[in-house]
Motif scaffolding. Structure first.
Motif, mmCIF file in Angstrom:
data_model
loop_
_atom_site.group_PDB
_atom_site.id
_atom_site.type_symbol
_atom_site.label_atom_id
_atom_site.label_comp_id
_atom_site.label_asym_id
_atom_site.label_seq_id
_atom_site.Cartn_x
_atom_site.Cartn_y
_atom_site.Cartn_z
ATOM 1 N N VAL A 20 -7.663 -1.147 -18.438
ATOM 2 C CA VAL A 20 -6.896 -0.323 -17.507
ATOM 3 C C VAL A 20 -7.738 -0.018 -16.271
ATOM 4 O O VAL A 20 -8.843 0.538 -16.378
ATOM 5 C CB VAL A 20 -6.444 0.982 -18.177
ATOM 6 N N ASN A 21 -7.213 -0.393 -15.120
ATOM 7 C CA ASN A 21 -7.872 -0.114 -13.843
ATOM 8 C C ASN A 21 -7.477 1.298 -13.386
ATOM 9 O O ASN A 21 -6.288 1.593 -13.229
ATOM 10 C CB ASN A 21 -7.450 -1.161 -12.805
ATOM 11 N N LEU A 22 -8.480 2.140 -13.143
ATOM 12 C CA LEU A 22 -8.234 3.547 -12.834
ATOM 13 C C LEU A 22 -8.302 3.874 -11.345
ATOM 14 O O LEU A 22 -8.318 5.051 -10.966
ATOM 15 C CB LEU A 22 -9.247 4.413 -13.594
ATOM 16 N N ASN A 23 -8.333 2.878 -10.486
ATOM 17 C CA ASN A 23 -8.456 3.136 -9.048
ATOM 18 C C ASN A 23 -7.371 4.077 -8.513
ATOM 19 O O ASN A 23 -7.643 4.960 -7.697
ATOM 20 C CB ASN A 23 -8.394 1.817 -8.269
ATOM 21 N N LYS A 24 -6.122 3.878 -8.945
ATOM 22 C CA LYS A 24 -5.029 4.665 -8.374
ATOM 23 C C LYS A 24 -5.073 6.113 -8.842
ATOM 24 O O LYS A 24 -4.549 7.005 -8.158
ATOM 25 C CB LYS A 24 -3.684 4.014 -8.694
ATOM 26 N N VAL A 25 -5.675 6.372 -9.983
ATOM 27 C CA VAL A 25 -5.896 7.764 -10.397
ATOM 28 C C VAL A 25 -6.846 8.436 -9.407
ATOM 29 O O VAL A 25 -6.611 9.558 -8.941
ATOM 30 C CB VAL A 25 -6.463 7.837 -11.822
ATOM 31 N N ALA A 26 -7.926 7.725 -9.063
ATOM 32 C CA ALA A 26 -8.896 8.268 -8.106
ATOM 33 C C ALA A 26 -8.284 8.416 -6.718
ATOM 34 O O ALA A 26 -8.581 9.378 -5.992
ATOM 35 C CB ALA A 26 -10.124 7.366 -8.043
ATOM 36 N N LEU A 27 -7.417 7.482 -6.337
ATOM 37 C CA LEU A 27 -6.787 7.557 -5.022
ATOM 38 C C LEU A 27 -5.965 8.834 -4.889
ATOM 39 O O LEU A 27 -6.040 9.539 -3.865
ATOM 40 C CB LEU A 27 -5.906 6.327 -4.801
ATOM 41 N N LEU A 28 -5.198 9.167 -5.899
ATOM 42 C CA LEU A 28 -4.405 10.396 -5.878
ATOM 43 C C LEU A 28 -5.314 11.621 -5.859
ATOM 44 O O LEU A 28 -5.088 12.564 -5.079
ATOM 45 C CB LEU A 28 -3.468 10.435 -7.085
#
Length: 260
Positions: A20-28
Motif C-alpha cells: 500500500v502506497n501511503l503518499n496520498k495520506v501524507a498529501l492530505l
C-alpha cells in the motif's frame, strides 16, 4: 545483506503481495498543521487488515511523504519483520539518502523529474543504463533489493538484468487507460510479453500505477509471475468511503480471484 529483508511473495501462497502506497495520506495531512491523518496510523491499519507491504515515494519537495515519515515507518516496521518496506523515487535526487539510512527491503528506481506531477514513464534502455549501474550496485551492496520502473518493453528486460537489477516494476497506466475498451487485449498482451521476457532472464516482476478494484484481477490473470503490486491513489480513495480495513480486504479479494 539486510537482515530484515522480507521473504519473497511466494511465502504468500504463491499469490501476488499487496503493498500500500501511503503518499496520498501524507498529501492530505500536509494541507493543515494538525498531523492528521497520520501516516503511521494508516500503515498500522492496512497491515492489520492484511497488506503485505508499505510503499512510499518521498519527492525532494516533500509535497506528501516527508523524510520524518520514512524514518517513522521504518521504526514502526521493526515490529513487523515479515512486512516489506519499499521506498521509490529517483536515485539521482533524494532516494539514495533513504536507501543508505533506512536500508529498506526494496528500492524502486523511478525516472521522475523534480517537480513531476506523478510518475509517467519508465527508464529508457540503453540510454539510462550506465548512469544506473553504480546506484544499483550501491543499493545491492547495502542489502537492498533493486527494482526498476519500466514501460512494457520486452526487449529491454535482458539489459535490465545484465545491469544488476533484481526486479522490474511494470508501469501500468497504459493498461488502466485501456481497460474496458476495445484496445484492452492488445495493450495487455504487451505486459504479458514483457513479464514473460523478464521471468525468462531471472527478473522478478512487480506492477503499479492506476491499478484499482476494477482492473486488478484482469491484469493478474493475464500477466504471469507478478510478485507485488503497489497501489496508492485508488486504494486511499476507496478507503475514504470504505475504511482502510474493508478496502485492503477487498483488494486482497481481487488478487485471490485472479489466482482462483
Amino acid at each position: 545483506m539486510n537482515p530484515l529483508v522480507a521473504p519473497e511473495p511466494s511465502a504468500h501462497g504463491g499469490r501476488t503481495a499487496l503493498s500500500v502506497n501511503l503518499n496520498k495520506v501524507a498529501l492530505l495531512r500536509n494541507t493543515r498543521h494538525l498531523g492528521i491523518p497520520s501516516v503511521t496510523r494508516a500503515a498500522l491499519q492496512v497491515l492489520e487488515a492484511g497488506a503485505q507491504g508499505i510503499t512510499v515515494h518521498p519527492r525532494p519537495d516533500e509535497r506528501h511523504i516527508r523524510a520524518q515519515d520514512v524514518h517513522e515507518l521504518a521504526d514502526l516496521l521493526k515490529a513487523w519483520p515479515h512486512i516489506e518496506f519499499n521506498i521509490e523515487g529517483n536515485p539521482f535526487h533524494n532516494l539514495m539518502d533513504f536507501v543508505r539510512s533506512v536500508r529498506p527491503h526494496q528500492c524502486t528506481f523511478v525516472p521522475d523529474t523534480v517537480g513531476q506531477f506523478t510518475s509517467d514513464h519508465g527508464w529508457s534502455f540503453p540510454a539510462d543504463a550506465e548512469r544506473l549501474r553504480p546506484v544499483i550496485a550501491e543499493a545491492k551492496a547495502l542489502g537492498v533489493r533493486v527494482s526498476l520502473f519500466m514501460d512494457p518493453v520486452p526487449q529491454a528486460m535482458r539489459a535490465v538484468r545484465e545491469l544488476g537489477a533484481d526486479r522490474v516494476e511494470l508501469y501500468t497506466e497504459t493498461y488502466a487507460s485501456a481497460h474496458g475498451t476495445p484496445q484492452q487485449d492488445e495493450v495487455l498482451r504487451r505486459f504479458t510479453r514483457t513479464a514473460e521476457a523478464a521471468l525468462a532472464v531471472g527478473l522478478g516482476v512487480n506492477a503499479g500505477h492506476d491499478l484499482n478494484r476494477d482492473n486488478l484481477t484482469d491484469f493478474l490473470r493475464a500477466v504471469p509471475g507478478v510478485q507485488e503490486v503497489s497501489i496508492g491513489h485508488a486504494l486511499i480513495a476507496d478507503a475514504l468511503e470504505l475504511g482502510y480495513t474493508e478496502t485492503v480486504r477487498d483488494y486482497q479479494r481481487c488478487i485471490q480471484r485472479a489466482f482462483a
